[in-house]
Design a protein around this motif. Sequence first.
Motif, short mmCIF file in Angstrom:
data_model
loop_
_atom_site.label_atom_id
_atom_site.label_comp_id
_atom_site.label_asym_id
_atom_site.label_seq_id
_atom_site.Cartn_x
_atom_site.Cartn_y
_atom_site.Cartn_z
N GLN A 10 -10.67 5.35 -2.78
CA GLN A 10 -9.29 5.85 -2.82
C GLN A 10 -9.22 7.17 -3.60
N GLN A 65 -6.27 4.54 3.15
CA GLN A 65 -5.95 5.55 2.14
C GLN A 65 -4.46 5.52 1.77
N ILE A 66 -4.22 5.43 0.46
CA ILE A 66 -2.84 5.51 -0.04
C ILE A 66 -2.39 6.95 0.16
N ASP A 67 -1.26 7.17 0.82
CA ASP A 67 -0.88 8.56 1.03
C ASP A 67 0.43 8.89 0.33
N GLY A 68 0.75 10.17 0.39
CA GLY A 68 2.01 10.63 -0.17
C GLY A 68 2.01 10.80 -1.68
N ARG A 69 0.81 10.80 -2.29
CA ARG A 69 0.77 11.03 -3.74
C ARG A 69 -0.62 11.52 -4.16
N ASP A 70 -0.68 12.13 -5.33
CA ASP A 70 -1.96 12.57 -5.87
C ASP A 70 -2.73 11.35 -6.38
N ARG A 87 0.83 -1.22 0.00
CA ARG A 87 0.00 0.00 0.00
C ARG A 87 0.86 1.27 0.00
N ASP A 88 2.04 1.17 0.62
CA ASP A 88 2.95 2.32 0.60
C ASP A 88 4.12 2.11 -0.37
N LYS A 115 -8.27 4.43 6.99
CA LYS A 115 -6.93 3.94 7.32
C LYS A 115 -6.26 3.25 6.12
N GLY A 118 -10.45 10.03 -1.62
CA GLY A 118 -9.80 10.22 -0.31
C GLY A 118 -10.64 9.76 0.86
#
Lengths: 151, 399
Positions: B358, B367-372, B325-326, B365, B361
């Motif tokens: 996704q 949610q893929i983060d660190g990107r658009d 996921r990350d 918990k 947003g």
Amino acid sequence: MILNKRNQHKLPTTSVKGDFPVTYHYTAGIAGEKFFLALKDKKLLANTCDSCKFSYLPPKMFCEDCFDELDDGTYKEVDGTAELFSYSEVFYDHRGDKLEKPLLLGLFKLNGSSTIFMHNLLVSEPKIGMKVKVVWSEHRVGSIFDLKGFE
Amino acid sequence: MTKKVGMVSVGLTQFQRRAKETGKELAYYSAKMALDEAGITRKDVDGVIIGSAPDAFDGVHQKHEYLTDGSGGFNLPTMRGYVGGGTGVFSPIQGWYSIASGVNDVVLVTTEEKMSSVQPSSQAAFLTIFDNMIERPLGPNLVWIFALEMRRYMEKHGIPKEHIASVSVKNKGNAIDHPSAMLGKKWTLDEVLNSELLADPVRLLDISPVADGAVSFVMMSEEKIKEFGISKDDVAWVDGVGWNVDTTMWTNRDLYYPKYVEKAAKQAYNMAGMKDHSPEALRKWLTFAEPYDPFNYKELHHLEGLQLFGKGKAPKAAFEGVTARDGDFPVTPSGGLLGVGNPIAAAAGMKSAELYLQLTGKAGKRQIDGRDMERGVAQAWGDLMQVGTVLVMKGGRIE
Ligand SMILES: [Zn+2]
């Protein structure tokens, strides 16, 4: 026309026996379980949508029109009196076998519900619109045969 | 010219081994949730799509008719689509074309399965999808035939089982954060590799669990989205759709590569205007993927069919964490069928729902983060192992 030229061959047929090797454990559901358990106590339950006032028998968890959830407060017992809506005397079963004794099948509009309910008709001279009443079985287990039918 | 179509909400039941609810009650829960989330009522809906896999599971023939009330279809133009396991991605595709064509403006889509009814197991019903006289007498079930496919895939590319098993660890772990999940758990690689052997090389933890469940979506034309005043932040646009069926003789394919998925994927990518089908370009264009994972190797198989990795390249990438996921390219952030559960049509419905959650947003918990979050692809697989269905969606603010 091609249809007239290409006739279908009718060939001698051999067949092999087969089956569909499954059975089922059905759940009656949220509304269904209330309905069937009440039958054991000789109670017929309907429930009514607060928004459109439509009454379901058997009861439903939701109104199919308004799409409201019908909660516990919407259930009430009806008295088991009904009007005969339609009927038929039937002679063959679903296998194509002749019934030992013809069966009278009825559609019933129960007082206190907006829906129509199918069950056995236990009268000798049926007439559409006639007033009938539920007949309970002695031994009740929470099945549709806790009702014998209507007379 | 087709109309632009957006998904504006989703609803999901819990996935569970045996639900107290009937199939139609499950459908009602998810359909009502999707309507409530969208802030509309059934009166606003002008078309209904029902997706459900074999009638033999619920034990109700003509299941679409049975499910109509719970799916909100009473007195509305209602249609069921059915391509086996591919159904849960095909149903939103049907929602798309009923709106894109101009026939409907607001469509409620529901995918449902109640697999606990069938006894002694769903495999007994699956037995009848095979040819009655050629294959069925040999007693095949899906575990057996997937074992044949998995071995063919492993042999062709020399794939170690560790690489395949890592997908179970990842997906069942991701499912811990999914509110509908039945099997979210952090397993070790060794536990997966040493779980009970069912049909060599398939082991218990390589497989997803059968389940009861339902998933719904509300889809609308762009004009209706404006009319209802729905924010673009709550919309995921349908960008591309594709579906394809391979030969009916499942044995007449080289099982190591799903050509039908490739064809469906390219159809969807082309529709979205993406002509470069190289893995590097596609992994840049798409932010994440939800490929169908009833078995762990199938996720890898499908990633290759989707052109997201070269042939035989997905297993190593998964093992090395690329698809975490990350990771560089997140795959199955939902937890997938392996972790959330596999109520056939609803399982792939859950994958389609994950695209929406996704991209908007709303995945909590997970949610893929660190990107658009620009674009995602969901894919499902079904019929007698030969149908591929593909859905590409993009974020509400992506033009
Ligand atoms: Zn109502």
